[in-house]
Enzyme design. Structure first.
Site, mmCIF file in Angstrom:
data_model
loop_
_atom_site.group_PDB
_atom_site.id
_atom_site.type_symbol
_atom_site.label_atom_id
_atom_site.label_comp_id
_atom_site.label_asym_id
_atom_site.label_seq_id
_atom_site.Cartn_x
_atom_site.Cartn_y
_atom_site.Cartn_z
ATOM 1 N N ILE A 482 0.810 -1.218 0.000
ATOM 2 C CA ILE A 482 0.000 0.000 0.000
ATOM 3 C C ILE A 482 0.839 1.261 0.000
ATOM 4 C CG2 ILE A 482 -2.083 -1.005 0.992
ATOM 5 C CD1 ILE A 482 -1.120 0.006 3.709
ATOM 6 N N GLY A 486 10.270 6.442 2.271
ATOM 7 C CA GLY A 486 11.686 6.609 2.530
ATOM 8 C C GLY A 486 12.224 5.547 3.470
ATOM 9 N N GLY A 488 10.887 2.389 3.758
ATOM 10 C CA GLY A 488 10.661 1.039 3.285
ATOM 11 C C GLY A 488 9.253 0.843 2.769
ATOM 12 N N VAL A 490 5.392 -0.584 2.604
ATOM 13 C CA VAL A 490 4.294 -0.774 3.563
ATOM 14 C C VAL A 490 3.279 -1.751 2.974
ATOM 15 C CG1 VAL A 490 2.583 0.380 4.981
ATOM 16 C CG2 VAL A 490 4.589 1.638 4.218
ATOM 17 N N ASP A 628 10.402 14.803 8.796
ATOM 18 C CA ASP A 628 9.846 14.580 7.467
ATOM 19 C C ASP A 628 8.343 14.873 7.460
ATOM 20 O OD1 ASP A 628 9.827 14.013 4.796
ATOM 21 O OD2 ASP A 628 9.952 11.846 5.021
#
Ligand SMILES: *[C@@H]1O[C@H](CO)[C@@H](O)[C@H](O)[C@H]1NC(C)=O
Ligand SMILES: *[C@@H]1O[C@H](CO)[C@@H](O)[C@H](O)[C@H]1NC(C)=O
Ligand SMILES: *[C@@H]1O[C@H](CO)[C@@H](O)[C@H](O)[C@H]1NC(C)=O
Ligand SMILES: *[C@@H]1O[C@H](CO)[C@@H](O)[C@H](O)[C@H]1NC(C)=O
Ligand SMILES: *[C@@H]1O[C@H](CO)[C@@H](O)[C@H](O)[C@H]1NC(C)=O
Ligand SMILES: *[C@@H]1O[C@H](CO)[C@@H](O)[C@H](O)[C@H]1NC(C)=O
Ligand SMILES: *[C@@H]1O[C@H](CO)[C@@H](O)[C@H](O)[C@H]1NC(C)=O
Length: 802
Positions: A482, A486, A488, A490, A628
């Site tokens: 989904i 940054g 990895g 999901v 972020d």
């Protein structure tokens, strides 16, 4: 005359400064028989070889004629006491510390009684009382480390000792239980030792607790404070002041005895740092000789059946009775028919839990209780319940179950605007009536979830550890991607208890398994309405995964920018959110039109995100920068309640990667100038990113795509342009999202939009120190502080240097 006057002024100073050096302080390294007796009035101290600790008689600050025999820190500005003989018991100036000819150490009080217990004898030649560098005072086999008062020093064995707070109210026993008036308010783990670099190891669990400055060479101590919390402090060697770097209890109101009987303990504005006591409705405060007490306004008679509802209130008394009932009304009638029932709790989570209370002690308010308390009052009581504070809080951030009108077609008539506005108004009005049912429905729906929250997170205080196999099954062999972020990939999954989860597989994780576990525990401990909850993790086969609650609606980015999908989204930084669906990126799946967020919802989102970041910056003991912040990392629930994701993850990444990665990762357009200029990164970098997000919430456009002027693209800088519009041209309209401009009614919305834009201008200041703290930003958005005119942001964005 003038000289005379000066003399008068100087006199007391001279007198004071004369006093201490006149009798130079005698510093012993060992108190042996040659120095005996030691009277409290002698200006003498025993100093550890490393000069960190000193021991001796200390006069009480309140009475200079009474002394305690204590060990203290020489270098702390207030000479903090780490230990004292027999707790707080004092001696007079006529007592003395002696080593008798038989080699017995005695604190001889004026009556000749020996207060140094247990009795200790050391006949060896040169025997003396010695203060060691670790802070332990020893004579023969007598060791102060065996008899702590309220403080444990690094490497001191806690087990087998009892700490008592200075005020005598609280105790820490068996290295595992915190107790007030024989009632236990914390017993989750068994402490082993505090290490000198700030870890606390446990005997029942391999993962230590880490203090915020773990690894530093500062002096640490563990103290049971007068408010009943156990804290680790570290000493600032320059200022000589102590800083809290860890505490065992995060919700101070759960400490028993914080407030008296009948009172309800609250934390200020949701912050965990200060508490106050509120006397609930139906009760009143009365002054007595023993101080203020909270008591019933009208005494209760046996048949009284009136109840006041207090949301999110619980009483921590463990002497409560749980009753098996089938519904709310039998829970209520059970309380009415029991004359000793003072209140009842009914959990609207489908478990039919009904609890009767016979004492109203240790009351507190906390969203984590997920309770409604029904307080029994006299039938003639006319007070109104005002304990709906959570409900109003939720409403200002996330109104329940708001559904939005679909995107309007391109026609723009005043009548329709009025129709939309009145529909929204009627809807919000209805919500008041519906919210109770929504509450029940929601809790039945999330029954399993609530159980897990209650049983696994709230009680044991740690995230659940999943095996790789479990997560593989849950995600159907990692098949449903989904998002790519940054940190990895999901995946969406479903746990055996039917909770839907987002599983994030991390790449480039620093450190070993224990460190990972420790960090994850810290992240999982951060609870805030506007933060995505972490439920567990997996650390196996070199894999590191985090298990989050799944947020169905996807990210704010999809709602703000979806109409611009054809304008290609640059960079790979998108879709890092744990619930973000990639359908909009792949383009292969037809996307149903998402509703356009109205001004009130946008304002709520802005407030929610600001509070979450403020919580990360200011209220967590672990100091957490997000690093972020962008619309992709703000997820929206069904009711558009914002949830910030990916917080704390920057702590997990390898140190050497941090700078370069962040420069690339902290997506273009949201990075504070400090990142590019290689200046130190502080919490103010998050404030800058939040400012950009605020402008985007208002404009509905990416800050680097919002080019609607003749300004040369090289010099284009959205904040500067926005500043001109707001403060010079006084024309906010040009900034507004074109898609809902027609819904903008300046008499209704001007205030909130103006506040969002002006707050953004402060957040986007070039100089980090000019930007407000996130706590201040929250207040600016709320309108509780005045927003003055900021300086004009001037930096034009230094392109993408990827
Ligand atoms: C404490 O102070 C003494 C002298 O004032 C100094 O020598 C020593 O290094 C200090 N110790 C620490 C741990 O700061
Ligand atoms: C303790 O003090 C009493 C009275 O001051 C004195 O008579 C006695 O000798 C002292 N004991 C020792 C061991 O010094
Ligand atoms: C007591 O200690 C001092 C120095 O710390 C030493 O000079 C003296 O000899 C000691 N006295 C006895 C009786 O051991
Ligand atoms: C301690 O508990 C007892 C009974 O359990 C109660 O009577 C007493 O008031 C309590 N003391 C405080 C300070 O709460
Ligand atoms: C809490 O918020 C109110 C306004 O919302 C403010 O007046 C009050 O000072 C705040 N209290 C604290 C402790 O921040
Ligand atoms: C606990 O509750 C029971 C009744 O449920 C009561 O008999 C008992 O006295 C209570 N204990 C205390 C300490 O209040
Ligand atoms: C409820 O009202 C009482 C009395 O006016 C006040 O002292 C108390 O602070 C209020 N409680 C809340 C949660 O607002």
């Amino acid at each position: 005359m003038a000289i005379c006057f000066l003399h008068l002024l100087l006199l007391p100073i001279l007198l004071l400064s004369n006093l201490s050096p006149s009798t130079a302080q005698e510093k012993l390294s060992s108190f042996n028989i040659s120095y005996s007796p030691w009277s409290p009035t002698l200006n003498r101290i025993l100093v550890s070889t490393n000069s960190i600790f000193a021991a001796g008689f200390r006069p009480l600050p309140t009475n200079q004629n009474l002394y305690i025999f204590a060990i203290w820190y020489q270098n702390s500005s207030d000479k903090t006491i780490a230990w004292s003989l027999n707790g707080n018991s004092t001696v007079t100036s006529s007592s003395s510390l002696v080593i008798s000819s038989s080699g017995t150490l005695e604190l001889n009080d004026s009556t000749g009684k020996n207060l140094w217990q247990p009795t200790t004898v050391d006949n060896s030649p040169g025997a003396g009382l010695v203060l060691h560098g670790n802070g332990s005072l020893m004579f023969g086999n007598w060791d102060s480390f065996k008899y702590p008062t309220d403080t444990i020093l690094p490497n001191q064995i806690i087990n087998g000792t009892t700490l008592v707070s200075k005020n005598g109210k609280f105790m820490f026993v068996n290295s595992s239980k915190l107790i007030f008036n024989s009632s236990n308010y914390w017993d989750e783990h068994t402490f082993n030792i505090l290490t000198s670099d700030g870890n606390i190891t446990k005997t029942d669990d391999a993962t230590p607790w880490l203090s915020a400055d773990v690894g530093s060479s500062r002096l640490h101590r563990l103290t049971l404070d007068d408010d009943g919390n156990l804290r680790v402090y570290s000493l600032d060697p320059v200022l000589g002041s102590w800083k809290v770097v860890w505490q065992v209890i995060q919700e101070l109101c759960t400490i028993h005895g914080t407030c008296g009987e009948n009172y309800i303990c609250m934390t200020s504005n949701g912050s965990n740092s200060t508490t106050y006591c509120v006397c609930p409705p139906g009760f009143r405060v009365r002054n007595t000789t023993a101080g203020e007490v909270c008591e019933r306004a009208i005494p209760l008679r046996p048949r009284d059946s009136k109840f006041l509802r207090l949301d999110f209130v619980d009483f921590g008394d463990d002497n409560e009775t749980q009753i098996q009932v089938s519904n709310f009304s039998s829970c209520k009638s059970g309380c009415v028919s029991n004359p000793s029932c003072l209140a009842f709790v009914f959990k609207f989570d489908g478990t039919e839990t009904c609890i009767q209370l016979h004492r109203l002690i240790y009351g507190y308010w906390s969203p984590a209780t997920e309770n409604s308390m029904f307080l029994r009052v006299s039938d003639s009581d006319t007070s109104e319940t005002n304990f709906t504070s959570m409900a109003t809080k939720v409403n200002t951030i996330c109104s329940t179950l708001i559904s939005l009108p679909s995107p309007p077609k391109e026609s723009n008539t005043t009548t329709r605007n009025i129709a939309i506005l009145s529909t929204l108004f009627a809807f919000e009005f209805l919500i008041g009536f519906l919210s109770f049912w929504a509450f029940i429905k929601k809790y039945i729906k999330y029954r399993d979830m609530a159980q897990v929250l209650g049983l696994e997170l709230l009680t044991t205080g740690g995230p659940k550890r999943y095996s790789h196999a479990e997560l593989k099954t849950a995600t159907n062999n990692f098949s449903n991607v989904i998002g790519h972020g940054g940190f990895g990939v999901v995946y969406k999954g479903e746990l055996p208890d039917h909770r839907i989860v987002a599983v994030k597989c991390l790449k480039d994780v620093a450190g070993g398994e224990a460190e990972f576990w420790a960090e994850v525990t810290i992240i999982a401990r951060m609870h805030h309405l506007n933060l995505v909850r972490m439920w567990g993790f997996c650390a196996e086969k070199g894999q590191r995964m985090l298990v989050y609650e799944y947020i169905p609606n996807g990210s704010l980015a999809h709602f703000l920018f979806h109409a611009n999908r054809d304008e290609h989204e640059p960079g790979t930084g998108t879709g890092t959110g744990t619930g973000t669906e990639t359908d909009t990126e792949t383009g292969s799946v037809p996307v149903q039109p998402r509703p356009i967020l109205d001004w009130n919802v946008r304002y709520r989102i802005a407030q929610g995100v600001a509070r979450a970041i403020a919580y990360l910056h200011e209220e967590c003991l672990e100091w957490v920068l997000h690093c972020d912040i962008k619309p992709e990392n703000i997820l929206l629930e069904d009711d558009f309640c914002p949830k910030v994701s990916d917080f704390g993850l920057s702590k997990l990444t390898k140190k050497e990667d941090k700078v370069s990665m962040s420069r690339i990762r902290g997506t273009r357009g949201y990075l504070a100038p400090e990142w590019v200029k290689m200046e130190p990164i502080t919490a103010k970098a998050d404030v800058y990113s939040f400012g950009m997000v605020l402008l985007e919430i208002v404009s509905g456009m990416r800050n680097y795509e919002f080019r609607r002027s003749s300004v040369d693209s090289e010099e284009w800088y959205f904040p500067r342009w926005a500043f001109e519009k707001v403060y010079k041209e006084m024309n906010v309209d040009d900034l507004l999202d074109g898609r809902i401009k027609h819904c903008y009614d300046s008499s209704v919305h001007f205030e909130i939009v103006d506040r969002m834009v002006k707050t953004a201008m402060w957040c986007l200041q070039d100089k980090a120190e000019m930007r407000p703290s996130m706590g201040k930003v929250t207040k600016m958005l709320e309108g509780t502080v005045e927003i003055t005119e900021p300086a004009k942001p001037t930096i034009f964005y230094i392109g993408d240097d990827e």
